[in-house]
Scaffold this active site. Structure first.
Site, mmCIF file in Angstrom:
data_model
loop_
_atom_site.group_PDB
_atom_site.id
_atom_site.type_symbol
_atom_site.label_atom_id
_atom_site.label_comp_id
_atom_site.label_asym_id
_atom_site.label_seq_id
_atom_site.Cartn_x
_atom_site.Cartn_y
_atom_site.Cartn_z
ATOM 1 N N ASP A 3 0.841 -1.202 0.000
ATOM 2 C CA ASP A 3 0.000 0.000 0.000
ATOM 3 C C ASP A 3 0.876 1.252 0.000
ATOM 4 O O ASP A 3 0.607 2.222 -0.710
ATOM 5 C CB ASP A 3 -0.908 -0.010 1.236
ATOM 6 C CG ASP A 3 -1.671 -1.313 1.356
ATOM 7 O OD1 ASP A 3 -2.407 -1.653 0.428
ATOM 8 O OD2 ASP A 3 -1.499 -2.009 2.384
ATOM 9 N N HIS A 48 -4.590 -3.183 6.586
ATOM 10 C CA HIS A 48 -4.397 -3.471 5.155
ATOM 11 C C HIS A 48 -5.759 -3.881 4.601
ATOM 12 O O HIS A 48 -6.079 -5.055 4.464
ATOM 13 C CB HIS A 48 -3.377 -4.588 4.955
ATOM 14 C CG HIS A 48 -3.356 -5.097 3.541
ATOM 15 N ND1 HIS A 48 -2.945 -4.335 2.481
ATOM 16 C CD2 HIS A 48 -3.733 -6.280 3.015
ATOM 17 C CE1 HIS A 48 -3.075 -5.030 1.367
ATOM 18 N NE2 HIS A 48 -3.551 -6.215 1.665
#
Ligand code: NDP
Length: 328
Positions: A159, A187
């Site tokens: 990410d 996440h």
């Protein structure tokens, strides 16, 4: 001769494993002077496929690869491990409730956490990649009796890297111009990529973009939903970039972050920034000598506060579900 660094990989015959193992064996994690022993774990039905992967590793004749272990026994895989990549996990299937997903992963990460504590080196650097990664790490820690909880982390580095790439594209700069990126929280789609503290050429990226609506409505969702966009485009999930991020995470953890920069890591919260203690949440972290620290003293503004809180709330609710299921 130098002792090899013992690197365990779970789910080693899967897609991410197929990208990860060859890079580990070629020395991309720890450099050209460090021999590597690969300790590969799979479920029993996948041992045949794992044999094929091992044959290919043989056929690369990697000078640094001194040893391979293939097993369906977690204690064997984690034996004396210096580094562990937890890649294998139970993916969400259509129609699956979150509690079912967490329960299935409890069956994997509970026993694996116990095996980790029993068999790995006490100062192991362990990274959970398999989803739901933060809560899988929490489950593993729950049964890792006697292991320092700081030794287990969860991956938000993909990410983080996606957030850098999207920002660089918007500003017409390169990723090298960007420092202090942070992914906060889980996440998952509640993650918060923070441009307020991120810097481009020494200036706040939020100000450099200068368009709050774009950040809120385009940038943040694009980063958070990038995995789905790749599945849509490729017809398969983002295995190579996930493997790359896993290497970035562990390399920076072991070798240290550069002065004046930090990375995003899912780590056990000490209550910093209002994230409840004990949750495995992503924070800005600096690293040194295989240890991590949460960056302290950042001001959290009105744009960031509700976003950090929302992701922490999601993590707390996953923890509550896991508790109700008796997994921690
Ligand atoms: P992948 O190697 O593609 O993915 C493994 C895990 O990583 C999944 O949980 C997946 O979550 C996650 N992941 C995938 N892409 C990303 C990404 N871009 N960023 C972050 N995380 C990501 O799955 P495969 O099915 O190909 O392989 C899994 C292997 O694990 C199989 O070979 C299976 O046999 C094995 N396995 C082994 C176990 C063990 O060693 N004991 C236990 C369970 C499974 P998501 O589903 O959300 O994409």
């Amino acid at each position: 001769s130098t002792q090899p660094v013992r690197i365990a990989v779970t789910g080693a015959a899967g897609q991410i494993g197929y990208s990860l193992l060859f890079r580990l064996a070629s020395g991309e994690l720890l450099g050209p002077d460090t021999p590597v022993a690969l300790q590969m774990l799979e479920v029993t039905p996948a041992l045949g496929a794992l044999e094929g992967v091992a044959m290919e590793l043989d056929d690369c004749a990697f000078p640094l690869l001194t040893e391979m272990v293939r097993t369906d026994d977690a204690e064997v895989a984690f034996g004396d491990a210096d580094i562990v990549f937890f890649v294998g996990a139970m993916p969400r299937k259509a129609g699956m409730e979150r509690a079912d997903l967490l329960e299935a992963n409890g069956g994997i990460f509970g026993p694996q956490g116990a095996a980790l504590a029993k068999a790995a080196k006490p100062d192991v650097n362990a990274l959970v990649v398999g989803n739901p990664a933060n809560t899988n790490a929490l489950i593993a820690l729950g049964s890792a009796e006697g292991l320092d909880p700081r030794r287990v982390t969860a991956m938000t580095r993909l990410d983080h890297n996606r957030a850098k790439a999207q920002l660089a594209a918007r500003l017409g700069v390169t990723v090298n111009d960007i420092t202090k990126m942070t992914i906060w929280g889980n996440h998952s789609t509640t993650q918060y990529p923070d441009l307020v503290h991120c810097e481009v050429g020494g200036r706040s990226a939020f100000d450099a973009v200068g368009d709050e609506a774009w950040i809120a409505d385009t940038y943040i969702p694009t980063v958070a939903k990038r995995g789905a966009a790749i599945i849509e485009a490729r017809g398969a999930s983002s295995a190579a970039s996930a493997a790359n991020a896993a290497i970035d995470h562990v390399r920076d953890w072991v070798k240290g972050t550069p002065e004046g920069d930090w990375v995003s890591m899912g780590v056990v919260s000490d209550g910093s920034y209002g994230v409840p203690e004990g949750l495995v949440s992503s924070f800005p972290c600096t690293t040194r000598d295989g240890e991590w620290e949460i960056v302290q003293g950042l001001d959290i503004d009105d744009f960031s506060r509700p976003r950090i809180d929302a992701s922490a709330e999601e993590l707390a609710s996953e923890r509550d579900t896991v508790r109700e299921l008796g997994l921690i």
